[in-house]
Design an enzyme around this catalytic site. Structure first.
Site, mmCIF file in Angstrom:
data_model
loop_
_atom_site.group_PDB
_atom_site.id
_atom_site.type_symbol
_atom_site.label_atom_id
_atom_site.label_comp_id
_atom_site.label_asym_id
_atom_site.label_seq_id
_atom_site.Cartn_x
_atom_site.Cartn_y
_atom_site.Cartn_z
ATOM 1 N N LYS A 40 -10.255 -0.176 10.523
ATOM 2 C CA LYS A 40 -10.485 -1.306 9.605
ATOM 3 C C LYS A 40 -10.938 -2.547 10.355
ATOM 4 O O LYS A 40 -11.126 -3.604 9.764
ATOM 5 C CB LYS A 40 -9.211 -1.587 8.811
ATOM 6 C CG LYS A 40 -8.871 -0.435 7.882
ATOM 7 C CD LYS A 40 -7.810 -0.770 6.874
ATOM 8 C CE LYS A 40 -7.588 0.458 5.990
ATOM 9 N NZ LYS A 40 -6.626 0.221 4.934
ATOM 10 N N CYS A 74 -4.846 2.698 -3.470
ATOM 11 C CA CYS A 74 -3.564 3.130 -2.858
ATOM 12 C C CYS A 74 -2.455 2.133 -3.149
ATOM 13 O O CYS A 74 -1.598 1.888 -2.289
ATOM 14 C CB CYS A 74 -3.706 3.343 -1.346
ATOM 15 S SG CYS A 74 -4.758 4.711 -0.921
ATOM 16 N N HIS A 131 0.872 -1.177 0.000
ATOM 17 C CA HIS A 131 0.000 0.000 0.000
ATOM 18 C C HIS A 131 0.912 1.230 0.000
ATOM 19 O O HIS A 131 2.024 1.165 0.534
ATOM 20 C CB HIS A 131 -0.814 -0.072 1.292
ATOM 21 C CG HIS A 131 -1.859 0.972 1.485
ATOM 22 N ND1 HIS A 131 -1.575 2.264 1.861
ATOM 23 C CD2 HIS A 131 -3.218 0.906 1.392
ATOM 24 C CE1 HIS A 131 -2.706 2.946 1.999
ATOM 25 N NE2 HIS A 131 -3.716 2.145 1.708
ATOM 26 N N ASP A 183 3.190 -4.577 7.695
ATOM 27 C CA ASP A 183 1.954 -3.803 7.600
ATOM 28 C C ASP A 183 0.797 -4.780 7.796
ATOM 29 O O ASP A 183 0.502 -5.590 6.921
ATOM 30 C CB ASP A 183 1.907 -3.132 6.213
ATOM 31 C CG ASP A 183 0.596 -2.414 5.954
ATOM 32 O OD1 ASP A 183 -0.351 -2.575 6.744
ATOM 33 O OD2 ASP A 183 0.515 -1.708 4.933
ATOM 34 N N GLN A 192 -4.487 -5.150 6.900
ATOM 35 C CA GLN A 192 -5.516 -6.050 6.338
ATOM 36 C C GLN A 192 -5.502 -7.429 6.987
ATOM 37 O O GLN A 192 -6.266 -8.313 6.574
ATOM 38 C CB GLN A 192 -5.302 -6.218 4.818
ATOM 39 C CG GLN A 192 -5.512 -4.963 4.011
ATOM 40 C CD GLN A 192 -6.938 -4.424 4.066
ATOM 41 O OE1 GLN A 192 -7.878 -5.133 4.418
ATOM 42 N NE2 GLN A 192 -7.095 -3.169 3.721
HETATM 43 C C1 LIG Z 1 -5.606 0.916 4.778
HETATM 44 C C2 LIG Z 1 -4.243 0.414 4.694
HETATM 45 C C3 LIG Z 1 -3.159 1.171 5.135
HETATM 46 C C4 LIG Z 1 -3.317 2.574 5.669
HETATM 47 O O1 LIG Z 1 -4.068 2.584 6.835
HETATM 48 P P1 LIG Z 1 -4.556 3.979 7.447
HETATM 49 O O2 LIG Z 1 -5.514 3.570 8.503
HETATM 50 O O3 LIG Z 1 -5.209 4.723 6.326
HETATM 51 O O4 LIG Z 1 -3.353 4.665 7.973
HETATM 52 C C5 LIG Z 1 -1.904 0.625 5.040
HETATM 53 N N1 LIG Z 1 -1.719 -0.600 4.544
HETATM 54 C C6 LIG Z 1 -2.728 -1.373 4.123
HETATM 55 C C7 LIG Z 1 -2.446 -2.737 3.608
HETATM 56 C C8 LIG Z 1 -4.028 -0.880 4.166
HETATM 57 O O5 LIG Z 1 -5.027 -1.641 3.730
#
Ligand SMILES: *Cc1c(COP(=O)(O)O)cnc(C)c1O
Length: 394
Positions: free
Chosen positions: A212, A351, A109, A186, A189
């Protein structure tokens, strides 16, 4: 069990399938936020009066809950505004030097790309990319090949927000650690959909967002193994002492990275969202989302004009999201037509421009992403709406 009844916004038949962007909030989270403002609200860590002591206790209990969820000590759990801020905190807090390599994957992302590009630019470090296999999964052999003693950082997503693939971190991270590479995962998800044990994964940092996973916006978390990083943001509450000559930062405590009055209420709501997830259970969540994924995948696979991205759920571990294109139907038009029927799906590049560039999908794609409150009926509504779209764009 009618999960939808727990979510006030879903009561009038909204078919919400953009959960990878953000999720709706259950009554439990809304009530926790409201209750905190109505009964316990005060600032934390400062006042000695009972209200502040109570607020501090709630905030620190939330930290413990978030830490416990991913199996890490609470002293290594930092509250941030979200995944993006968490990654920035690490990218700018590590002391990089000229010639260092930062290894990224095409699954990332923008939040896990741009901070690294910026940090690299400051010192003359180099961003390098691994390859993908034909089915768009990560080429693990290529990652192993590119991990050398020059690799200072591996920044990798646990679950792709475009393909839904669960990346084999158990296999990749030990190789990175052989070279003393700092590993940031990260998890934006992953944590909403599956049980994650960040300490067992062996990473140095793990980032995710509350919004999320049914919690409020403006709050997220970072597990950070080594708290000696340079703080990204400085000011009140992150210091031990300030004089006219200079300041001494707090050491070996999460507040070193939490300058200013934090999102106290957000943390309370985040904790309530975790209570809600634990009440349902990850097993139930995962099994239900998997069922929705397979049903949708199977139906779309049979439609000749629909092209699905990434490996089928039968051949690779996936979280509940599907990205696709429909021949002759621009993604933005598809999402707009569905939106008029109260069906929310995503259009664009999610993104993840580099991945779309890699796939030569300049127009973007459509993405359907599930949460456990989605039903088989939602899937049927979606499939019906996509049929109609194909009739419009004959
Ligand atoms: C949504 C997302 C982000 C960013 O998260 P924020 O809450 O907007 O800071 C980073 N990495 C992944 C894989 C995402 O889906």
């Amino acid at each position: 069990m009618n999960i939808k009844e727990d979510f006030p916004i879903l009561k009038d038949g909204l078919v919400y399938l953009d959960n990878a962007a953000t999720t709706q909030k259950p009554r439990m989270v809304i009530d926790a936020v409201k209750g905190f403002y109505e009964e316990d609200y005060a600032t934390i860590h400062r006042g000695l009066y009972p209200l502040s002591v109570t607020a501090t206790r709630h905030y620190e209990a939330a930290r413990e809950k978030v830490a416990e969820l991913i199996g890490v000590p609470s002293n290594n759990l930092i509250f941030t505004s979200g995944t993006t801020e968490a990654i920035n905190l690490v990218a700018h807090g590590l002391v990089l030097k000229k010639g260092d390599e930062i290894l990224l994957t095409p699954h990332e992302h923008h939040s896990n790309i741009v901070p690294w590009q910026e940090a690299a630019k400051k010192v003359g470090a180099k961003v390098i990319w691994c390859k993908l296999n034909g089915d768009l999964t990560l080429d693990v052999d290529d990652i192993k090949k590119k991990l050398t003693k020059k690799t200072r950082v591996l920044a990798i997503t646990h679950v792709s927000n475009v393909l839904g693939t669960i990346n084999p971190l158990e296999e990749i991270i030990p190789h990175a650690k052989e070279h003393d590479t700092f590993v940031l995962v990260d998890g934006a998800q992953a944590v909403p959909h599956m049980r994650v044990h960040a300490r067992r994964l062996g990473c140095d940092a793990y980032a995710f967002s509350s919004h999320k996973m049914y919690g409020p916006t403006g709050i997220g978390a970072l597990f950070l193994k080594d708290l000696s990083l340079v703080p990204l943001c400085t000011g009140g509450d992150m210091i031990d002492d300030v004089t006219q000559e200079g300041s001494v930062f707090a050491e070996n405590e999460p507040r070193r990275f939490e300058a200013g009055t934090p999102n106290i209420t957000g943390a309370i709501g985040f904790a309530a969202a975790i209570d809600y997830i634990e009440k349902i259970g990850y097993d139930v969540i995962h099994a239900h989302e998997e069922q929705l994924l397979r049903k949708t995948w199977k139906a779309l696979e049979e439609q000749p004009r629909v092209h699905l991205l990434g490996p089928a759920p039968e051949t690779h571990r996936r979280a509940g999201l599907i990205t696709f294109t429909i021949e002759g139907a621009p993604p933005h038009d598809v999402a707009e037509i569905l939106g008029r029927q109260n069906v929310c799906i995503r259009a664009g590049k999610h993104c993840a421009h580099p991945l779309h560039q890699y796939l030569k999908l300049d127009e973007g794609t459509n993405r359907v992403s599930f949460a456990f409150y989605n039903s088989e009926e939602d899937v049927n509504t979606l499939l019906g709406a996509l049929q109609k779209v194909q009739e419009v764009f004959k």
